[in-house]
Design a protein around this motif. Structure first.
Motif, PDB file in Angstrom:
ATOM      1  N   LYS A   1       0.820  -1.213   0.000  1.00 52.12           N
ATOM      2  CA  LYS A   1       0.000   0.000   0.000  1.00 52.12           C
ATOM      3  C   LYS A   1       0.863   1.276   0.000  1.00 52.12           C
ATOM      4  CE  LYS A   1      -4.127  -2.149   1.179  1.00 52.12           C
ATOM      5  NZ  LYS A   1      -4.238  -3.113   0.136  1.00 52.12           N
ATOM      6  N   HIS A   2       2.066   1.180  -0.584  1.00 50.73           N
ATOM      7  CA  HIS A   2       2.937   2.347  -0.733  1.00 50.73           C
ATOM      8  C   HIS A   2       2.677   3.074  -2.054  1.00 50.73           C
ATOM      9  CE1 HIS A   2       5.142   1.658   2.871  1.00 50.73           C
ATOM     10  NE2 HIS A   2       5.765   0.583   2.453  1.00 50.73           N
ATOM     11  N   LEU A   3       1.877   2.467  -2.930  1.00 51.09           N
ATOM     12  CA  LEU A   3       1.546   3.080  -4.216  1.00 51.09           C
ATOM     13  C   LEU A   3       0.045   3.092  -4.422  1.00 51.09           C
ATOM     14  CD1 LEU A   3       4.023   1.384  -6.741  1.00 51.09           C
ATOM     15  CD2 LEU A   3       4.208   3.671  -5.773  1.00 51.09           C
ATOM     16  N   VAL A   4      -0.441   4.180  -5.024  1.00 50.38           N
ATOM     17  CA  VAL A   4      -1.818   4.248  -5.516  1.00 50.38           C
ATOM     18  C   VAL A   4      -1.752   4.852  -6.911  1.00 50.38           C
ATOM     19  CG1 VAL A   4      -2.953   4.417  -3.258  1.00 50.38           C
ATOM     20  CG2 VAL A   4      -2.227   6.485  -4.433  1.00 50.38           C
ATOM     21  N   LEU A   5      -2.657   4.454  -7.770  1.00 51.86           N
ATOM     22  CA  LEU A   5      -2.688   5.024  -9.116  1.00 51.86           C
ATOM     23  C   LEU A   5      -2.914   6.523  -9.029  1.00 51.86           C
ATOM     24  CD1 LEU A   5      -4.711   2.488 -11.274  1.00 51.86           C
ATOM     25  CD2 LEU A   5      -2.345   3.187 -11.589  1.00 51.86           C
ATOM     26  N   ALA A   6      -2.133   7.264  -9.782  1.00 48.80           N
ATOM     27  CA  ALA A   6      -2.288   8.717  -9.817  1.00 48.80           C
ATOM     28  C   ALA A   6      -3.482   9.066 -10.692  1.00 48.80           C
ATOM     29  CB  ALA A   6      -1.025   9.368 -10.368  1.00 48.80           C
ATOM     30  N   PRO A   7      -4.199  10.118 -10.332  1.00 48.92           N
ATOM     31  CA  PRO A   7      -5.302  10.550 -11.196  1.00 48.92           C
ATOM     32  C   PRO A   7      -4.736  11.015 -12.534  1.00 48.92           C
ATOM     33  CG  PRO A   7      -4.906  12.150  -9.454  1.00 48.92           C
ATOM     34  CD  PRO A   7      -4.024  10.970  -9.181  1.00 48.92           C
ATOM     35  N   PRO A   8      -5.530  10.932 -13.591  1.00 53.00           N
ATOM     36  CA  PRO A   8      -5.042  11.398 -14.894  1.00 53.00           C
ATOM     37  C   PRO A   8      -4.652  12.875 -14.809  1.00 53.00           C
ATOM     38  CG  PRO A   8      -7.216  10.386 -15.088  1.00 53.00           C
ATOM     39  CD  PRO A   8      -6.892  10.459 -13.632  1.00 53.00           C
ATOM     40  N   GLU A   9      -3.596  13.214 -15.533  1.00 50.87           N
ATOM     41  CA  GLU A   9      -3.142  14.601 -15.531  1.00 50.87           C
ATOM     42  C   GLU A   9      -4.158  15.471 -16.247  1.00 50.87           C
ATOM     43  OE1 GLU A   9       0.761  15.052 -17.076  1.00 50.87           O
ATOM     44  OE2 GLU A   9       1.628  13.709 -15.605  1.00 50.87           O
ATOM     45  N   ALA A  10      -4.510  16.581 -15.632  1.00 59.54           N
ATOM     46  CA  ALA A  10      -5.451  17.513 -16.250  1.00 59.54           C
ATOM     47  C   ALA A  10      -4.739  18.267 -17.353  1.00 59.54           C
ATOM     48  CB  ALA A  10      -6.006  18.475 -15.214  1.00 59.54           C
TER      49      ALA A  10
END
Length: 77
Positions: free
Chosen positions: A52-61
């Motif tokens: 749980k050290h990584l989560v998907l980043a939201p798409p770049e705006a």
């Protein structure tokens, strides 16, 4: 090599990963709360996801395009 963008939430660290059949090296700095690009199918990435050290980043705006508004005729509002 296809990289996936994540947000890292572990201790500050750095790692060199061997990727591709050519055994290309990928140096990565891991800083808490910062985005990082890692190969999604790499064993190291999978371990960080499991911890749980990584989560998907939201798409770049993408920046909104600036379009000029059409001038209004007198009497139109």
């Amino acid at each position: 090599m296809t990289l996936t963008r994540y947000i890292y939430n572990g201790p500050q660290s750095g790692v060199t990963l061997r990727v591709d059949e050519a055994r290309e090296l990928l140096d990565v700095q891991l800083q808490p709360g910062k985005p990082v690009n890692l190969p999604a199918d790499h064993e190291y990435t999978l371990v960080l996801l499991e911890l749980k050290h990584l989560v998907l980043a939201p798409p770049e705006a993408k920046p909104a395009s600036k379009t000029a508004a059409a001038p209004q005729k007198p009497g139109q509002e």
